[in-house]
Write a protein that holds these residues in place. Structure first.
Motif, short mmCIF file in Angstrom:
data_model
loop_
_atom_site.label_atom_id
_atom_site.label_comp_id
_atom_site.label_asym_id
_atom_site.label_seq_id
_atom_site.Cartn_x
_atom_site.Cartn_y
_atom_site.Cartn_z
N GLY A 199 -20.03 1.64 -25.50
CA GLY A 199 -21.49 1.59 -25.44
C GLY A 199 -22.17 1.18 -26.73
N THR A 200 -21.43 0.64 -27.71
CA THR A 200 -22.03 0.22 -28.97
C THR A 200 -22.81 -1.07 -28.81
OG1 THR A 200 -20.20 1.23 -30.18
CG2 THR A 200 -21.57 -0.32 -31.39
N LEU A 201 -22.24 -2.01 -28.04
CA LEU A 201 -22.86 -3.32 -27.85
C LEU A 201 -23.08 -3.57 -26.35
CD1 LEU A 201 -20.72 -5.49 -30.31
CD2 LEU A 201 -22.86 -4.28 -30.79
N ARG A 202 -23.96 -4.51 -26.05
CA ARG A 202 -24.17 -4.93 -24.66
C ARG A 202 -24.34 -6.45 -24.60
NH1 ARG A 202 -29.68 -5.75 -24.13
NH2 ARG A 202 -30.96 -4.55 -25.60
N VAL A 203 -24.19 -6.98 -23.40
CA VAL A 203 -24.18 -8.43 -23.19
C VAL A 203 -25.58 -8.92 -22.79
CG1 VAL A 203 -23.24 -10.27 -21.74
CG2 VAL A 203 -21.75 -8.41 -22.51
N VAL A 204 -26.03 -10.01 -23.42
CA VAL A 204 -27.29 -10.63 -23.01
C VAL A 204 -27.05 -12.03 -22.42
CG1 VAL A 204 -28.77 -9.35 -24.58
CG2 VAL A 204 -27.75 -11.51 -25.35
N ALA A 205 -25.84 -12.56 -22.57
CA ALA A 205 -25.49 -13.85 -21.96
C ALA A 205 -23.98 -13.91 -21.80
CB ALA A 205 -25.98 -15.01 -22.80
N ARG A 206 -23.55 -14.58 -20.72
CA ARG A 206 -22.12 -14.67 -20.41
C ARG A 206 -21.85 -16.05 -19.82
NH1 ARG A 206 -18.76 -13.00 -15.85
NH2 ARG A 206 -16.83 -11.99 -16.55
N MET A 207 -20.89 -16.75 -20.40
CA MET A 207 -20.65 -18.13 -19.96
C MET A 207 -19.16 -18.41 -19.83
SD MET A 207 -21.95 -19.16 -23.65
CE MET A 207 -22.39 -17.42 -23.78
N ASP A 208 -18.82 -19.44 -19.05
CA ASP A 208 -17.43 -19.86 -18.89
C ASP A 208 -16.92 -20.44 -20.20
OD1 ASP A 208 -17.50 -19.22 -16.17
OD2 ASP A 208 -18.25 -21.21 -15.63
N VAL A 209 -15.67 -20.14 -20.50
CA VAL A 209 -15.04 -20.69 -21.70
C VAL A 209 -14.44 -22.06 -21.43
CG1 VAL A 209 -13.08 -20.41 -23.28
CG2 VAL A 209 -14.59 -18.48 -22.83
N GLY A 210 -13.93 -22.28 -20.22
CA GLY A 210 -13.22 -23.53 -19.96
C GLY A 210 -11.78 -23.41 -20.43
N PRO A 211 -11.14 -24.53 -20.78
CA PRO A 211 -9.76 -24.45 -21.23
C PRO A 211 -9.64 -23.66 -22.52
CG PRO A 211 -10.67 -26.61 -21.70
CD PRO A 211 -11.68 -25.89 -20.84
N GLY A 212 -8.63 -22.82 -22.61
CA GLY A 212 -8.49 -21.94 -23.77
C GLY A 212 -7.43 -22.42 -24.74
N ASP A 213 -6.72 -21.46 -25.35
CA ASP A 213 -5.69 -21.78 -26.33
C ASP A 213 -4.56 -22.57 -25.68
OD1 ASP A 213 -7.30 -20.26 -27.92
OD2 ASP A 213 -5.96 -18.54 -28.05
N LEU A 214 -3.82 -23.26 -26.51
CA LEU A 214 -2.73 -24.10 -25.99
C LEU A 214 -1.65 -24.29 -27.03
CD1 LEU A 214 -3.60 -27.89 -26.18
CD2 LEU A 214 -5.09 -26.14 -27.19
N ILE A 215 -0.50 -24.75 -26.56
CA ILE A 215 0.56 -25.23 -27.43
C ILE A 215 0.69 -26.72 -27.19
CG2 ILE A 215 3.04 -25.13 -27.97
CD1 ILE A 215 3.02 -22.21 -27.05
N ALA A 216 0.65 -27.50 -28.27
CA ALA A 216 0.71 -28.95 -28.17
C ALA A 216 1.79 -29.49 -29.10
CB ALA A 216 -0.65 -29.57 -28.51
N ALA A 217 2.26 -30.69 -28.80
CA ALA A 217 3.32 -31.33 -29.58
C ALA A 217 2.78 -32.58 -30.26
CB ALA A 217 4.50 -31.70 -28.69
N SER A 218 3.21 -32.81 -31.48
CA SER A 218 2.83 -34.04 -32.18
C SER A 218 3.54 -35.23 -31.55
CB SER A 218 3.19 -33.94 -33.66
OG SER A 218 4.60 -33.88 -33.83
N ALA A 219 3.01 -36.41 -31.79
CA ALA A 219 3.58 -37.62 -31.20
C ALA A 219 4.99 -37.89 -31.72
CB ALA A 219 2.68 -38.82 -31.50
N GLU A 220 5.36 -37.27 -32.85
CA GLU A 220 6.71 -37.47 -33.41
C GLU A 220 7.78 -36.73 -32.63
OE1 GLU A 220 3.80 -38.76 -36.27
OE2 GLU A 220 4.00 -36.85 -35.20
N VAL A 221 7.37 -35.80 -31.76
CA VAL A 221 8.34 -35.12 -30.91
C VAL A 221 8.72 -36.08 -29.78
CG1 VAL A 221 8.75 -33.15 -29.38
CG2 VAL A 221 7.36 -32.86 -31.45
N PRO A 222 10.01 -36.39 -29.60
CA PRO A 222 10.41 -37.36 -28.57
C PRO A 222 10.00 -36.90 -27.17
CG PRO A 222 12.22 -36.91 -30.08
CD PRO A 222 11.14 -35.91 -30.40
#
Length: 510
Positions: A199-222
């Protein structure tokens, strides 16, 4: 002569040994989201699992700060990296990276929330004007890009705060607001949950995040190694559940991910900061244009069933593109930048001859398809009647203004009417919030969406309708067999799938 040949042979042998060693060594770069000890303990089992499955030695590398992480990620070496969305957009703009998997963040991670103290006098996002705001992790969309974009869409820019500061971490930002150093902050909902529960904080707006964190590879990875790593990560829960458990709250699983999923966040970044972060690696994809009625992230969610149907029919990735204004949208349409496009009646008229209609999207057969809205006041900013009544509407391709004109004339009580065209349906809210308009006219689905994101902010004065139907069109050069496949895929979309976007059915054209 023989000595020279011997030296060259020896050098070639040494280089071949180095190359063999390098080929068997893959760096896994980790961002500074926690301490090195926590990150190494969490990701070592996953690195060991990937080493076993891929046949490469996967070693962890930790960056002490975000700037160091960016420098390391941009090095032209074979590596995979854990990214927050914004750090991925920035790095992938400079160096070619390909997503391997998206990360499941657990309950609440797919929403960003704007927070104030429980006893704050702020009850609407519009009351944040003139208040102090502290941002959390700059690499995470939920802490900076998404809330600032939402506030910008309702007319509150960075200069409208009394103070705007970057704290560097979500936890610091939350503690600063709880301790009354700042009036508001924004983080992912799951990060804020302890403060919401007590109960310390409350929400005044809430929105979709969309795509979140990811693991990606550099182009040097075959490519073969990328495929092997992607398959291994997707199978982690079954093949090595202990490695997944070791990640704790950092990841609850992995899911398939296409590069185009980040197009909505790139659009938000472009609109907010005026800078394009197009990916260095150009993936092959088709483009679906959507008018700027919703935010890019919301539109991608609402029209996901349509994207899936187009992908199924064409066998190719489909990326959603939403320009900042209706004028930009029709200009890009005429320039042939979309393979598919959703069009309002006036947009269809403007593009006639350039596109072939595939289907008609019909709104619900009700008198609630369009709405007249105003600001919901909370006592601090009383509504006053000026000499003229200003009505904002999206221009020049919106027909809602004409449909609702009789009601507005009847309820203006003799006040002169001033019709103000703005760039998009979304821009109607900014005109209301900044006092440039008294009422706004737009589709009810757009109102419903923003009222969900920003409660206690908008008031619906009346509804009317039905709203005009939209059409889905494609470039006219498509082969007949492909058009047939597309129409079959569209016919298979359940009617309820597009209800939130304001449509009751989709009818393929003959």
């Amino acid at each position: 002569m023989e000595m020279s040949v011997l030296k060259k042979t020896l050098i070639a042998w040494i280089l071949s040994l180095f190359c063999l060693s390098a080929q068997g060594d893959l760096r896994f770069l980790l961002p500074p989201v926690s301490s090195p000890a926590v990150m190494y303990a969490a990701f070592t089992p996953l690195a060991q699992y990937l080493s076993r499955v891929s046949g490469e030695t996967v070693h962890l590398s930790f960056s002490g700060n975000l700037q160091s992480f960016y420098l390391e990620a941009n090095k032209p070496v074979a590596q995979i990296a854990l990214f927050c969305p914004i750090s991925y957009l920035r790095v992938a703009h400079e160096s070619p990276y390909l997503p391997l998997v998206g990360i499941d963040g657990g309950p609440g991670s797919n929403h960003s929330v704007i927070l104030v103290r429980a006893d704050s006098p702020v009850h609407s996002v519009l009351q944040l004007r003139g208040k102090s705001f502290v941002m959390g992790d700059p690499a995470c969309a939920a802490s900076a890009l998404l809330p600032l974009s939402l506030l910008s869409s309702v007319g509150i820019g960075t200069k409208d705060f009394s103070t705007l500061r970057q704290s560097g971490s979500d936890q610091s930002a939350l503690m600063d607001v709880a301790a009354r150093f700042y009036d508001a902050t924004a983080v992912a909902e799951n990060v804020a949950m302890p403060y919401l529960r007590n109960g310390t904080l409350r929400v005044v707006a809430r929105m979709d995040v969309g795509p979140g964190d990811l693991i990606a590879a550099s182009a040097e990875v075959p490519p073969a190694l990328r495929d092997k790593l992607r398959a291994a990560l997707l199978e982690t829960a079954h093949a090595d559940p202990a490695a997944l458990r070791a990640l704790g709250g950092l990841a609850y699983g992995f899911h398939p991910l296409e590069e185009g999923a980040y197009a909505p966040l790139r659009a938000l970044y472009r609109d907010l900061y005026g800078k394009r972060l197009d990916p260095k690696y150009r993936s092959k994809h088709l483009v679906l244009g959507i008018p700027p009625a919703f935010s890019p992230v919301t539109a991608a969610r609402l029209f996901a069933p349509l994207v899936q149907a187009l992908r199924k029919a064409t066998g190719e990735s489909v990326v959603v593109v939403i320009p900042p204004s209706e004028t930009d949208y029709v200009r890009d349409l005429r320039a042939g930048r979309y393979q598919f496009a959703l069009l309002s009646p006036l947009m269809h008229e403007a593009a006639k001859g350039r596109l072939q209609v595939l289907a008609r999207l019909d709104p619900p057969n009700s008198e609630k398809g369009l709405a007249v809205v105003s600001i919901q006041h909370h006592g601090t900013t009383p509504e006053t009647a000026g000499p003229a009544l200003t009505i904002a509407y999206s221009s020049p391709y919106c027909s809602a203004a004409g449909i609702l004109r009789p009601w507005i004339q009847q309820h203006a009580h003799g006040r002169p009417l001033h019709w103000q065209g703005v760039a998009s349906e979304r821009a109607v809210f900014a005109a209301l919030a900044t006092g440039k308009a008294d009422w706004g006219v737009l589709r009810a689905a757009t109102v419903t969406d923003l009222m969900r994101e920003t409660p206690d902010t908008w008031r619906v004065l009346t509804t009317a309708g039905p709203a005009p139907a939209w059409v889905l069109a494609s470039r006219p050069a498509l082969p007949k067999v492909e058009i047939t496949r597309l129409r079959q895929a569209l016919a298979a979309i359940p009617p309820a799938e597009l209800e939130a976007a304001g449509f009751a059915s989709i009818r393929p054209s003959s």
